[in-house]
Each structure stands twice: as C-alpha cells, then as structure tokens.
Design an enzyme around this catalytic site. Sequence first.
Site, short mmCIF file in Angstrom:
data_model
loop_
_atom_site.label_atom_id
_atom_site.label_comp_id
_atom_site.label_asym_id
_atom_site.label_seq_id
_atom_site.Cartn_x
_atom_site.Cartn_y
_atom_site.Cartn_z
N LYS A 114 35.11 -8.43 12.60
CA LYS A 114 35.24 -7.01 12.08
C LYS A 114 35.77 -6.96 10.59
O LYS A 114 36.77 -7.52 10.31
CB LYS A 114 35.69 -6.21 13.39
N ARG B 51 28.01 -6.33 25.75
CA ARG B 51 26.67 -6.47 26.59
C ARG B 51 26.76 -7.86 27.45
O ARG B 51 25.90 -7.97 28.32
CB ARG B 51 25.47 -6.11 25.83
#
Length: 508
Positions: free
Chosen positions: A278, A352
């Site tokens: 990130k 996920r």
Amino acid sequence: MVKTTDIILGVIAKDLKKSPSDALVIGVAQGADGPVLLSNPLSAKAAESVAGSLKLLGITGAADQVHRLPGLPETGSEVLVLAGVGKLPTGSNLTDEALRRAAGSAVRQLAGLSSVTLAFPTASVTDVAAVAEGAALGAYSYTEHRSSKDGLKAPVAKALVFTDVDAKAAQPALDRATVLARAVNATRTLVNQPPSHLYPESFAESAKELSKGLPVKVTVWDEKRLEKEGFGGILGVGKGSTRQPRLVKVEYAPAKATRKIALVGKGITFDTGGISIKPALGMGDMKSDMAGAAVVLNTVLAIASLGLPIKATAWLCIAENMPSGAAQRPADVLTVYGGKTVEVLNTDAEGRLVMADGLVAASLEKPDAIIDVATLTGAQLIALGLRTAGVMGSDSVTAALKAAADRAGELVWPMPLPEELRPSLDSQVADLANIGERNGGMMTAAVFLREFVGQNGDGRQIPWAHVDIAGPSFNNGSPYGYTPKQGTGCTVRTLVAYAEDLLTSSAS
C-alpha cells in the site's frame, strides 16, 4: 489485555436532590422558529428563564452542541447542561437514535465529571433504553498506552436517566444497554490497539480473556493445526509475517437454543498490502483491518451475556499481511479449506482469502444463516461513504439486517450482487482469482466470498450476508454523538438486534 469499564446506569424520578449529580442535562431542539427547550424537570419559572435565554447564549439545538451553565439550586447539580438533539420532528417525538446520540454526545463531552443526570423526554422504556445506551457508548476512552494520565479527563462513571418510567420496568433496558456498550467498547479497544501489541497470537489471547466468566467455548488453531487441516487462505496471507496466523472459534451453545447462526470476521491485525504494498500515507490506519473479527467476537459474547436462546458461533480469521522473502506473491495459487484453489493476483486483496477459510468452516456446521463482517474494500467508501456499511447476499438475511440496523440506530445499505461480475473472477490456472472487475469492487469482493458459502441439508446455499464496514468501523474525523475517534465498534448492535429479531420471528 483488553480493559473495559462499565458506566453505572440508573433511573431517577421526582426529586432530583435525593440523587444529586455533578450535572443535569436537558435537551434543546432545533425548531422551525428557533431553539426549543424540551420537557424537563425544572420548575416552570426556571424553565421559562432558560428558554428565554437560548438565543442570547447562541444555543441552536444542533446535534452535538453542548453548553454548560451554572447549576440551579432546585436541581442539586453544580452544572446545568443544555444538549442539542437536532431538528425537532413535526408532530412526533424524538427518534430513539436522536435520544441515543444526544445522550452519548453529552456524556462524551462531559468527561471529567463523575456523574450526570440525563433529563431528555422519556415516555417509554424504549426511550429510556435509547438514552441509557447512548450514555454508555459515550463514556468511552482509550488511554492504555499513555505513560501519564495527567491532563486526561476520565469518562463519566455514573449516568442517571430522569424518567417517569417505573424503575423495575426500566431495569432490563439498563442491563441490556450495559451489555451492548461493553461489547461495543471492547470492540473499539481492540481496533485501537497498536499492531505492536495486537497481533494474531495476542488477539487470540484477548478473545480468551474477554470470554472469561461467560458460557462460551473458545478454540484456537495455531499455524501447525492450520497447516495440518488445510486452511490455505489464512496461512497464505500470514506467511509473510514472523507473527503466525490464528483461527479462533468462539461458540455459545445454550441447551434451549432454537436457532443457529455463524458469524465470520476478518482479522488482519495489520495490512501492509503484502508484496502488492500500500502507499505509505494512511497505512497506520490499517491496524483497524481486524475490526470485523472484533465485531463478531464481541457480538457472540453479548449474545451470551444476554442469555439469548440462540446458538451463535464466531469465526475469527486472523493474520498479519506483511511483505518478506516468505510472503505470498502475485500469481501464487493457494488452496482454501475445503479444496478450492485461488490465484492470488493481488496480495492486498487478502481479507477475502482468510474469510474464505472461515466461510467454509462455518458452512460445515450448517447454521440457519451465515453473516460475515469485514473491512474489505476501499470501494465501500467510494460507494457509501464513511458512515454507512454495505450489506450484500441472500435477500432474507440482508433485509433482516437492514431492519435490525434501523432499530439499533446504525447505518447499513443493501447492495446487489450482479451476476455479470462473477466471470471477472475467472482464473486461467485456478478455480478463481482473488480480484476481478474493479468497478463495483465492493460487490465483486462479495461475489468472491459467496463462492465459499456452503449448502444446507436440502442442497440449497445457506442463507448468507456479507457486511463491508471499511468506512464506518474507523473514524478519522471528529467525534460525534456517541462515536469517538478511531475505533467505532459499529455493527455489534445491529448483529445483536438481528439475533433478537430472529428469535422473535421464529416464535411467531
């Protein structure tokens, strides 16, 4: 260790001097023609004097507006507080949420005082419950890592609700408010913990600590058991960190349970994005990427504390997503619990992956419904903003969650799961890829999760909903209402209300 301190809640009627407090709080609303002093325990003369001074004092009745005035001898309190409740509904009483927020805002801003009396309009037990709940949620602070408490104002320790409602009739509402606030505040504290202190192993220990004294069973999978049993999603995400992943199951199974629900929570204790790293700006907020796991943990503990006759199981899917020589790479393929394979095209779509393991494990127990909660996508913020969670899945569950959220005073909004998104998750080398269509990314992520929800006894998919709390779980703005900065504890109250509603619907 997660520390929680309950505010003392009570009710008082008639003579305020018999139960004096540091401050008496009364409400002011925004009326069509200016500020309106709401019904209160002041004498007619005192109330008239205060009402006549509102405009002169610059008091508008806007939400979160709190003004302190010298106390009146007749109240037994040293301070009189005028608290804004927002716009006054035409021809109707204040909503539960308006009462909840006004009480929470007042108690939050009165930190440093020991006790307050909240004299908002309370004509029913429901009104009392809203005021008490707001007060308990507003009395929160996080100071665990301060070397000195000098200059810090302690939260209000005691709040009395002034009401004509009978004390005996109000007590269950006060007890429920205490339980809910304890669960929400414990969630906030877990989210606020720095990643140096909250990591997979310590999170698992915190789950055990918070469960003490409650009729729940806690089971922890360490990295060896995860590998032995094939939890490839959690292991794949966690292998880049020196702090090994965990799966934690918290089970409340009362003998008289009439329904069974499973809650699955994303517990990424820190998310760098892994190899798909990130940007540095704002990465510190990624300590909150475990909020979903904190929510489902404390929801089950609240259900247990309330003694609801429903089996509730929380699955905490915990890992730290770090880049290293051992980390999973883009283009790696991992095998999720149960055998499905996933091509990892982006290591920052890691939530996920851990949730897939949890959804499969939860499905094997064939609950009546599965709800997963996760800070899953930045797309949620783009679609719904900072305060509204997205809910997707089976219509029966999403509709019930929306109704429960409305009752609890939380913001959720149902979103669709367009079938055209599924092909974008196709992989050339595995059963599916972990990323797909970028537009509508919140829904694409939910479509991915749906692939891991199992079937019930009749061969149909278990009723399921996914709740994306990426925005509302962490408040980087100013405090408002009963909501502090940083961890908010959102969705706990909605899930408890959902469980209560599920029992009501099954009884009717």
